[in-house]
Design a protein around this motif. Structure first.
Motif, PDB file in Angstrom:
ATOM      1  N   VAL A 168       0.863  -1.180   0.000  1.00  0.00           N
ATOM      2  CA  VAL A 168       0.000   0.000   0.000  1.00  0.00           C
ATOM      3  C   VAL A 168       0.898   1.228   0.000  1.00  0.00           C
ATOM      4  N   SER A 169       0.469   2.298  -0.651  1.00  0.00           N
ATOM      5  CA  SER A 169       1.300   3.493  -0.736  1.00  0.00           C
ATOM      6  C   SER A 169       0.431   4.749  -0.681  1.00  0.00           C
ATOM      7  N   THR A 170       1.023   5.809  -0.170  1.00  0.00           N
ATOM      8  CA  THR A 170       0.364   7.108  -0.126  1.00  0.00           C
ATOM      9  C   THR A 170       1.428   8.193  -0.139  1.00  0.00           C
ATOM     10  N   GLY A 171       1.012   9.441  -0.326  1.00  0.00           N
ATOM     11  CA  GLY A 171       1.971  10.540  -0.378  1.00  0.00           C
ATOM     12  C   GLY A 171       1.282  11.836  -0.743  1.00  0.00           C
ATOM     13  N   VAL A 172       2.059  12.764  -1.294  1.00  0.00           N
ATOM     14  CA  VAL A 172       1.557  14.068  -1.708  1.00  0.00           C
ATOM     15  C   VAL A 172       2.107  14.381  -3.096  1.00  0.00           C
TER      16      VAL A 172
END
Length: 220
Positions: free
Chosen positions: A83-87
């Motif tokens: 899973v990945s997230t960021g801006v």
């Protein structure tokens, strides 16, 4: 004595969890050339005075080019799933009319957005080169549009915030992952970002963005 014991046990559990998680976390620098298309036709009521309104139609059919750039964090549950997230900072531009002055004045119209992706990723093989798939949602947190008129028009640029509410867009991507070394990987992944029809009286609304997403990933 008990406090010291509990503190030591807590530190031991924390260090154990950190060691167990090593190799599961990674960070990446992200960059992507982008193409966006919007085709829409909106019915609305325009005031004409004396409390009266008349029906009007606003239509647009535009294509714009730009880029997205940012950082992401990844957590790997298994060798295949993560899973990945960021801006991301997303910037798109096209040529159009300058609407804040009389006369036919052209302008460079630049759309700027801060985005937060949340993706579930699947790597189908554990070899150095592998297909890589993602699905998730993209949240647009802040959107503004900059109108930059021709330099010889005598007009100054204008910045407009059309919406202050967040919106959520589905994302799908398919590409490849290449493991450069033990800690470094390269992901190249075309992505489709779809925008749902807003809650207005649209006769027609199609809006999407294509990103050629490229990530340089470092695994701890």
């Amino acid at each position: 004595m008990k406090k010291t014991y509990y503190l030591l046990v807590g530190l031991w559990l924390l260090s154990t969890a950190f060691v167990a998680a090593q190799g599961r976390f990674s960070v990446s620098a992200t960059a992507a050339p982008a193409y966006a298309h919007l085709s829409a036709r909106l019915n609305y009521l325009q005031p004409v005075g004396n409390g009266q309104f008349e029906s009007s139609v606003f239509s647009t059919n535009t294509s714009s080019f730009g880029y997205a750039a940012g950082v992401m964090g990844h957590y790997r549950f298994t060798p295949s799933w993560s899973v990945s997230t960021g801006v991301w900072y997303n910037r798109l531009g096209y040529e159009g009319p300058f609407p804040f002055a009389p006369g036919p004045i052209s302008a460079r119209i630049i759309s700027q957005t801060t985005q937060v992706p949340l993706l579930v990723n699947y790597r189908s093989r554990q070899q150095r080169l592998s297909p890589y798939f993602s699905v998730g949602v993209l949240t647009s947190l802040r959107r503004s549009t900059l109108y930059r008129p021709d330099s010889n028009s005598g007009q100054t640029e204008a910045k407009v915030v059309f919406s202050r509410s967040d919106d959520y867009r589905p994302v799908v991507g398919a590409g490849i992952a290449y493991r450069v070394s033990t800690h470094v990987s390269l992901l190249v992944q075309p992505m489709l970002i779809w925008q749902f029809r807003p809650a207005n009286d649209y006769d027609h609304f199609v809006a999407y963005q294509l990103n050629a997403l490229t990530q340089l990933v470092y695994s701890f």
